[in-house]
Design a protein around this motif. Structure first.
Motif, short mmCIF file in Angstrom:
data_model
loop_
_atom_site.label_atom_id
_atom_site.label_comp_id
_atom_site.label_asym_id
_atom_site.label_seq_id
_atom_site.Cartn_x
_atom_site.Cartn_y
_atom_site.Cartn_z
N TRP A 3 13.15 -4.55 8.40
CA TRP A 3 13.64 -5.81 7.86
C TRP A 3 15.14 -5.90 8.02
CZ3 TRP A 3 10.46 -9.57 6.19
CH2 TRP A 3 9.14 -9.21 5.93
N ASP A 7 16.07 -11.61 7.10
CA ASP A 7 14.64 -11.67 6.86
C ASP A 7 14.34 -11.56 5.37
OD1 ASP A 7 14.18 -11.74 9.61
OD2 ASP A 7 14.05 -9.55 9.73
N VAL A 8 15.00 -10.63 4.71
CA VAL A 8 14.77 -10.41 3.29
C VAL A 8 15.20 -11.62 2.47
CG1 VAL A 8 15.37 -8.96 1.30
CG2 VAL A 8 14.94 -7.92 3.54
N ALA A 9 16.31 -12.23 2.84
CA ALA A 9 16.80 -13.39 2.11
C ALA A 9 15.81 -14.56 2.18
CB ALA A 9 18.17 -13.82 2.64
N ALA A 10 15.07 -14.65 3.26
CA ALA A 10 14.14 -15.76 3.45
C ALA A 10 12.75 -15.43 2.93
CB ALA A 10 14.07 -16.13 4.93
N PHE A 11 12.55 -14.22 2.46
CA PHE A 11 11.24 -13.76 2.04
C PHE A 11 11.18 -13.71 0.52
CE2 PHE A 11 8.09 -10.36 1.32
CZ PHE A 11 7.04 -10.87 2.06
N GLU A 12 10.18 -14.35 -0.06
CA GLU A 12 10.06 -14.38 -1.51
C GLU A 12 8.60 -14.20 -1.91
OE1 GLU A 12 10.73 -17.56 -5.10
OE2 GLU A 12 12.00 -17.70 -3.34
N ILE A 13 8.39 -13.37 -2.93
CA ILE A 13 7.06 -13.16 -3.47
C ILE A 13 7.12 -13.48 -4.96
CG2 ILE A 13 5.29 -11.46 -4.06
CD1 ILE A 13 6.06 -9.89 -1.61
N LYS A 14 6.15 -14.23 -5.43
CA LYS A 14 6.06 -14.51 -6.86
C LYS A 14 4.76 -13.90 -7.36
CE LYS A 14 8.87 -18.59 -6.89
NZ LYS A 14 9.18 -19.82 -7.54
#
Length: 99
Positions: A3, A7-14
């Motif tokens: 990553w 990539d990490v900034a655009a990736f979100e998990i709830k």
């Protein structure tokens, strides 16, 4: 897969987790990050005990301001002079495990 910061900034998990699951997840993440740091140290051939701030940033994949924020939050940085400081690889690994 590796990553990148973008990539990490655009990736979100709830997700909703109970407290026990949160503790377990946090512990697992710490182990994975520590293992990744150790792998990177070996990959980069970093056999030295102390890293410059620049080397630590490269190893962790973070910017200097982020590394400075880590220092504010307890990452030990050994100040040799006004312009020279080093980070102990062992202390870095332990700090990552504890956060």
């Amino acid at each position: 897969m590796r990553w990148e910061a973008d990539d990490v900034a655009a990736f979100e998990i709830k997700a909703s987790l109970d407290d026990e699951s949160k503790v377990e997840l946090k512990a697992e993440i710490k182990v994975l990050v520590a293992e990744s740091v150790n792998e990177l140290v070996n990959e980069l051939g970093l056999s030295k005990r102390f890293l410059t701030r620049k080397e630590a940033c490269k190893l962790l994949g973070v910017s200097l301001p982020t590394l400075n924020e880590f220092a504010v939050n307890g990452l030990p940085i050994h100040q040799i002079s006004e312009r020279v400081s080093y980070i102990d690889v062992v202390e870095l690994s332990e700090w990552i495990k504890s956060h």
